[in-house]
Write an enzyme that holds these catalytic residues in place. Structure first.
Site, short mmCIF file in Angstrom:
data_model
loop_
_atom_site.label_atom_id
_atom_site.label_comp_id
_atom_site.label_asym_id
_atom_site.label_seq_id
_atom_site.Cartn_x
_atom_site.Cartn_y
_atom_site.Cartn_z
N VAL A 45 0.57 -0.78 0.32
CA VAL A 45 0.40 -0.44 0.12
C VAL A 45 1.02 1.01 0.20
CG1 VAL A 45 -1.45 1.38 1.39
CG2 VAL A 45 -1.90 -1.55 1.18
N CYS A 46 1.49 1.24 0.78
CA CYS A 46 2.67 2.35 0.86
C CYS A 46 3.40 2.74 -0.65
CB CYS A 46 3.25 2.38 1.32
SG CYS A 46 3.02 2.89 3.52
N THR A 47 4.00 1.99 -0.98
CA THR A 47 4.38 1.38 -2.89
C THR A 47 3.29 2.83 -3.11
OG1 THR A 47 5.64 0.10 -1.64
CG2 THR A 47 5.46 0.50 -4.63
#
Length: 150
Positions: A45-47
């Protein structure tokens, strides 16, 4: 105390991916800013979130805003993350969590994971939007939406 809409972004300093000391006073109060806190480099999700900010970075610039991503990852991790995904915006390492605490960013998942929160401030450094969601991509939409009204 957590920041609220109408509060001024606090001053903070941290090392950026170029190894330079970033001082928020160089941007806050001079141009609109989107500061997003995220849990960890290279997680799914962060990527996705970072790449969405990357893909729409020119839209943010066209609206006169700078984007700053902050997590507790090390400088080395940030450099690798930024290079791997060609991130054009500022990434800051907050390994001692001082910036996260200054903003009052909550933790997610029963306090186990650093929270994912986006702050949008106007050119005077006043918070216009605080958006807290575990979904990464929505942060970009919400930030652009509020910037268009400023």
């Amino acid at each position: 105390m957590a920041l609220k809409v109408g509060d001024r972004i606090p001053n903070f300093k941290a090392i950026d991916t170029k190894g330079d000391l970033f001082d928020s006073d160089t941007i806050i109060g001079k141009k609109a800013v989107v500061i997003y806190f995220y849990p960890k480099d290279n997680t799914r999700v962060c990527t996705e979130q970072a790449c969405s900010f990357r893909d729409q970075y020119e839209d943010f610039k066209a609206l006169g805003a700078e984007v700053i991503g902050i997590s507790g990852d090390s400088l080395k991790s940030h450099i690798e993350f930024a290079n791997k995904h060609q991130l054009p915006f500022i990434l800051l390492s907050d390994s001692d969590k001082k910036i996260r605490k200054a903003f009052g960013v909550p933790n997610d998942y029963f306090g186990l994971v650093p929270g994912r929160t986006t702050y949008v401030a106007d050119k005077n450094g006043i918070v216009q939007l605080i958006f807290d969601s575990t979904s990464g991509k929505i942060h970009i939409e919400k930030a652009l939406e509020i910037l268009k009204t400023m």
